[in-house]
Design a protein around this motif. Structure first.
Motif, PDB file in Angstrom:
ATOM      1  N   ALA A   1      12.774  23.504 -12.998  1.00  0.00           N
ATOM      2  CA  ALA A   1      12.424  22.271 -13.704  1.00  0.00           C
ATOM      3  C   ALA A   1      11.430  21.458 -12.879  1.00  0.00           C
ATOM      4  O   ALA A   1      11.505  21.430 -11.652  1.00  0.00           O
ATOM      5  N   ARG A   2      10.483  20.825 -13.546  1.00  0.00           N
ATOM      6  CA  ARG A   2       9.528  19.955 -12.865  1.00  0.00           C
ATOM      7  C   ARG A   2      10.231  18.704 -12.357  1.00  0.00           C
ATOM      8  O   ARG A   2      11.133  18.187 -12.995  1.00  0.00           O
ATOM      9  N   ILE A   3       9.794  18.238 -11.199  1.00  0.00           N
ATOM     10  CA  ILE A   3      10.354  17.013 -10.647  1.00  0.00           C
ATOM     11  C   ILE A   3       9.247  16.222  -9.969  1.00  0.00           C
ATOM     12  O   ILE A   3       8.361  16.798  -9.316  1.00  0.00           O
ATOM     13  N   GLY A   4       9.258  14.913 -10.155  1.00  0.00           N
ATOM     14  CA  GLY A   4       8.285  14.065  -9.502  1.00  0.00           C
ATOM     15  C   GLY A   4       8.756  13.672  -8.117  1.00  0.00           C
ATOM     16  O   GLY A   4       9.932  13.808  -7.778  1.00  0.00           O
ATOM     17  N   GLU A   5       7.813  13.178  -7.329  1.00  0.00           N
ATOM     18  CA  GLU A   5       8.149  12.727  -5.983  1.00  0.00           C
ATOM     19  C   GLU A   5       7.421  11.424  -5.662  1.00  0.00           C
ATOM     20  O   GLU A   5       6.232  11.274  -5.967  1.00  0.00           O
ATOM     21  N   VAL A   6       8.154  10.506  -5.076  1.00  0.00           N
ATOM     22  CA  VAL A   6       7.535   9.357  -4.423  1.00  0.00           C
ATOM     23  C   VAL A   6       7.015   9.909  -3.092  1.00  0.00           C
ATOM     24  O   VAL A   6       7.717   9.910  -2.089  1.00  0.00           O
ATOM     25  N   TYR A   7       5.793  10.424  -3.122  1.00  0.00           N
ATOM     26  CA  TYR A   7       5.273  11.171  -1.977  1.00  0.00           C
ATOM     27  C   TYR A   7       5.161  10.267  -0.755  1.00  0.00           C
ATOM     28  O   TYR A   7       5.661  10.594   0.322  1.00  0.00           O
ATOM     29  N   VAL A   8       4.509   9.138  -0.898  1.00  0.00           N
ATOM     30  CA  VAL A   8       4.468   8.156   0.193  1.00  0.00           C
ATOM     31  C   VAL A   8       4.077   6.797  -0.378  1.00  0.00           C
ATOM     32  O   VAL A   8       3.187   6.696  -1.220  1.00  0.00           O
ATOM     33  N   VAL A   9       4.815   5.780   0.057  1.00  0.00           N
ATOM     34  CA  VAL A   9       4.509   4.386  -0.289  1.00  0.00           C
ATOM     35  C   VAL A   9       4.230   3.646   1.010  1.00  0.00           C
ATOM     36  O   VAL A   9       5.009   3.737   1.961  1.00  0.00           O
ATOM     37  N   GLY A  10       3.096   2.933   1.053  1.00  0.00           N
ATOM     38  CA  GLY A  10       2.746   2.187   2.252  1.00  0.00           C
ATOM     39  C   GLY A  10       2.177   0.825   1.905  1.00  0.00           C
ATOM     40  O   GLY A  10       1.488   0.673   0.893  1.00  0.00           O
ATOM     41  N   VAL A  11       2.474  -0.154   2.750  1.00  0.00           N
ATOM     42  CA  VAL A  11       1.968  -1.525   2.553  1.00  0.00           C
ATOM     43  C   VAL A  11       1.405  -2.017   3.874  1.00  0.00           C
ATOM     44  O   VAL A  11       2.013  -1.831   4.934  1.00  0.00           O
ATOM     45  N   ASP A  12       0.239  -2.647   3.805  1.00  0.00           N
ATOM     46  CA  ASP A  12      -0.352  -3.253   4.995  1.00  0.00           C
ATOM     47  C   ASP A  12       0.641  -4.273   5.571  1.00  0.00           C
ATOM     48  O   ASP A  12       1.171  -5.103   4.833  1.00  0.00           O
TER      49      ASP A  12
ATOM     50  N   GLY B   1       5.963  -9.923   0.172  1.00  0.00           N
ATOM     51  CA  GLY B   1       5.616 -10.427  -1.153  1.00  0.00           C
ATOM     52  C   GLY B   1       6.093  -9.564  -2.295  1.00  0.00           C
ATOM     53  O   GLY B   1       5.724  -9.798  -3.450  1.00  0.00           O
ATOM     54  N   GLY B   2       6.889  -8.533  -1.998  1.00  0.00           N
ATOM     55  CA  GLY B   2       7.397  -7.652  -3.042  1.00  0.00           C
ATOM     56  C   GLY B   2       6.445  -6.550  -3.450  1.00  0.00           C
ATOM     57  O   GLY B   2       6.671  -5.870  -4.460  1.00  0.00           O
ATOM     58  N   LEU B   3       5.393  -6.331  -2.659  1.00  0.00           N
ATOM     59  CA  LEU B   3       4.401  -5.324  -3.044  1.00  0.00           C
ATOM     60  C   LEU B   3       4.973  -3.915  -2.983  1.00  0.00           C
ATOM     61  O   LEU B   3       4.662  -3.077  -3.839  1.00  0.00           O
ATOM     62  N   GLY B   4       5.810  -3.627  -1.981  1.00  0.00           N
ATOM     63  CA  GLY B   4       6.388  -2.293  -1.878  1.00  0.00           C
ATOM     64  C   GLY B   4       7.222  -1.934  -3.094  1.00  0.00           C
ATOM     65  O   GLY B   4       7.113  -0.823  -3.630  1.00  0.00           O
ATOM     66  N   ARG B   5       8.034  -2.861  -3.545  1.00  0.00           N
ATOM     67  CA  ARG B   5       8.860  -2.632  -4.731  1.00  0.00           C
ATOM     68  C   ARG B   5       7.976  -2.447  -5.964  1.00  0.00           C
ATOM     69  O   ARG B   5       8.214  -1.540  -6.774  1.00  0.00           O
ATOM     70  N   ALA B   6       6.948  -3.284  -6.098  1.00  0.00           N
ATOM     71  CA  ALA B   6       6.069  -3.193  -7.265  1.00  0.00           C
ATOM     72  C   ALA B   6       5.337  -1.858  -7.290  1.00  0.00           C
ATOM     73  O   ALA B   6       5.203  -1.232  -8.355  1.00  0.00           O
ATOM     74  N   LEU B   7       4.863  -1.411  -6.146  1.00  0.00           N
ATOM     75  CA  LEU B   7       4.174  -0.127  -6.080  1.00  0.00           C
ATOM     76  C   LEU B   7       5.128   1.021  -6.420  1.00  0.00           C
ATOM     77  O   LEU B   7       4.761   1.968  -7.129  1.00  0.00           O
ATOM     78  N   THR B   8       6.354   0.928  -5.913  1.00  0.00           N
ATOM     79  CA  THR B   8       7.322   1.988  -6.187  1.00  0.00           C
ATOM     80  C   THR B   8       7.613   2.082  -7.684  1.00  0.00           C
ATOM     81  O   THR B   8       7.572   3.169  -8.265  1.00  0.00           O
ATOM     82  N   THR B   9       7.875   0.963  -8.328  1.00  0.00           N
ATOM     83  CA  THR B   9       8.198   1.000  -9.757  1.00  0.00           C
ATOM     84  C   THR B   9       6.989   1.400 -10.594  1.00  0.00           C
ATOM     85  O   THR B   9       7.135   2.082 -11.619  1.00  0.00           O
ATOM     86  N   ALA B  10       5.783   1.028 -10.168  1.00  0.00           N
ATOM     87  CA  ALA B  10       4.581   1.445 -10.898  1.00  0.00           C
ATOM     88  C   ALA B  10       4.437   2.964 -10.853  1.00  0.00           C
ATOM     89  O   ALA B  10       4.073   3.598 -11.852  1.00  0.00           O
ATOM     90  N   GLY B  11       4.721   3.553  -9.708  1.00  0.00           N
ATOM     91  CA  GLY B  11       4.643   5.007  -9.588  1.00  0.00           C
ATOM     92  C   GLY B  11       5.709   5.712 -10.407  1.00  0.00           C
ATOM     93  O   GLY B  11       5.451   6.759 -11.017  1.00  0.00           O
ATOM     94  N   LEU B  12       6.915   5.151 -10.433  1.00  0.00           N
ATOM     95  CA  LEU B  12       7.980   5.746 -11.243  1.00  0.00           C
ATOM     96  C   LEU B  12       7.598   5.718 -12.723  1.00  0.00           C
ATOM     97  O   LEU B  12       7.817   6.696 -13.454  1.00  0.00           O
ATOM     98  N   ALA B  13       7.033   4.603 -13.169  1.00  0.00           N
ATOM     99  CA  ALA B  13       6.603   4.505 -14.566  1.00  0.00           C
ATOM    100  C   ALA B  13       5.512   5.523 -14.863  1.00  0.00           C
ATOM    101  O   ALA B  13       5.486   6.126 -15.944  1.00  0.00           O
ATOM    102  N   TYR B  14       4.606   5.732 -13.901  1.00  0.00           N
ATOM    103  CA  TYR B  14       3.540   6.723 -14.108  1.00  0.00           C
ATOM    104  C   TYR B  14       4.131   8.122 -14.272  1.00  0.00           C
ATOM    105  O   TYR B  14       3.735   8.874 -15.179  1.00  0.00           O
ATOM    106  N   LEU B  15       5.065   8.482 -13.404  1.00  0.00           N
ATOM    107  CA  LEU B  15       5.655   9.818 -13.462  1.00  0.00           C
ATOM    108  C   LEU B  15       6.411  10.033 -14.770  1.00  0.00           C
ATOM    109  O   LEU B  15       6.385  11.127 -15.337  1.00  0.00           O
ATOM    110  N   ARG B  16       7.057   8.988 -15.262  1.00  0.00           N
ATOM    111  CA  ARG B  16       7.813   9.103 -16.511  1.00  0.00           C
ATOM    112  C   ARG B  16       6.899   9.072 -17.727  1.00  0.00           C
ATOM    113  O   ARG B  16       6.962   9.960 -18.598  1.00  0.00           O
ATOM    114  N   ASP B  17       6.025   8.072 -17.793  1.00  0.00           N
ATOM    115  CA  ASP B  17       5.260   7.833 -19.012  1.00  0.00           C
ATOM    116  C   ASP B  17       4.005   8.686 -19.114  1.00  0.00           C
ATOM    117  O   ASP B  17       3.632   9.107 -20.214  1.00  0.00           O
ATOM    118  N   ARG B  18       3.348   8.931 -18.004  1.00  0.00           N
ATOM    119  CA  ARG B  18       2.085   9.690 -18.035  1.00  0.00           C
ATOM    120  C   ARG B  18       2.285  11.181 -17.759  1.00  0.00           C
ATOM    121  O   ARG B  18       1.531  12.006 -18.250  1.00  0.00           O
TER     122      ARG B  18
END
Length: 308
Positions: A236-247, A253-270
């Motif tokens: 079965a295909r599986i997505g990965e949060v390959y790497v998340v990084g923040v300056d 400011g919550g950027l790490g969380r926002a980036l993580t959820t944006a990537g999860l939405a991409y893997l699910r929706d796109r």
């Protein structure tokens, strides 16, 4: 692997594998991964196996009939900081002393400290490590979550925008950001341009799934979420949060969380995926806490053993 009986397998060392030998090792690794539920080699080792110019030592074990029964990979890029080791024994040929013979060959060949990964934290690997005097130094967790469950909407800090990575244009800026974000990380923060471009050339690379957080006022990169999709015939295909990084300058400011959820939405929706995984150091309590709040749970552990 933990058997004390000496093996009758022939263990040999070489500095170069033929393409046919590489294919045989990779086939054995896939079989072991399917059997154990955890692949025996990480991405770094797989890339080096396929690169004939990568400095490495290879130990192979063969039964009397010529069957490849085991393999150990020694990464000799930086012997001063330690020889990186990954080892696999073919299912059906275990508990015959092959793993022990390969491990002893590794210790005999290493000229400096040894850093050995045991993927899946198999009890036999733990027992062998104790017998040979290796100490448990680091644990890398694999977390997973279903994507059928709700994914929080990304909430970017005010003024920050998201766009996709542009190969050939963002390379240098991203490397600099990656080095800042992972200045204390033993592997990720040391990536070179060759490391990046090797992965950009991989069949799985998808620029649309490499998300960059940007300050629109000056174009400066503030963070990123690089996603990956694992596809294997019959699995079965599986997505990965390959790497998340923040300056570091953008922390808090919550950027790490926002980036993580944006990537999860991409893997699910796109990409149409229904599950996702990631790797996180046990010692990184802030990241572990974030991922658990986002619905991830521990799947398995990978242990790094040290000697010297």
């Amino acid at each position: 692997m933990s058997s004390a009986e000496p093996t009758t397998d022939q263990v040999d060392r070489t500095d170069r594998l033929t393409p046919a030998e590489v294919a045989e090792v990779l086939a054995m690794a896939r079989l072991a991964g399917d059997t154990d539920g955890a692949d025996p080699f990480d991405e770094h080792t797989l890339l080096r196996l396929r690169d004939p110019q990568a400095p490495a030592a290879h130990l192979t074990a063969h039964a009397a009939d010529g069957t490849l029964t085991g393999y150990a990979h020694l990464d000799t890029t930086d012997p001063a900081s330690g020889v990186g080791v990954e080892l696999v024994v073919r299912p059906g040929f275990r508990r015959r002393g092959t793993g022990r013979a390969l491990a002893q060959g590794v210790l005999a060949a290493a000229t400096g400290p040894v850093r050995a990964w045991a993927h899946g934290d198999h009890p036999s690997a733990a027992a062998l490590a104790v017998d040979l005097g290796l100490t448990r130094a680091r644990v890398l967790w694999q977390f997973r979550r279903p994507l059928a469950e709700p994914v929080p909407a990304p909430r970017l800090p005010t003024g920050v925008t998201l766009r996709s990575f542009r190969p050939g244009e963002d390379d240098a800026d991203w490397l600099a950001l990656n080095a800042r974000a992972f200045a204390e990380h033993p592997e990720q923060g040391r990536w070179t341009m060759d490391d990046l471009r090797t992965r950009l050339a991989e069949p799985w690379f998808d620029p649309a799934g490499f998300l960059l957080a940007v300050d629109p006022s000056d174009g400066r990169l503030l963070g990123f979420h690089w996603t990956k999709v694992h596809e294997r015939p019959g699995a079965a295909r599986i997505g990965e949060v390959y790497v998340v990084g923040v300056d570091p300058a953008a922390h808090g400011g919550g950027l790490g969380r926002a980036l993580t959820t944006a990537g999860l939405a991409y893997l699910r929706d796109r990409r149409g995926l229904d599950r996702v995984m990631l790797y996180v150091d046990e010692s990184n309590t802030a990241a572990v806490s974030l991922y658990e709040r986002l619905g991830f749970a521990r799947w398995c552990g990978h242990v790094n053993y040290h000697l010297g």
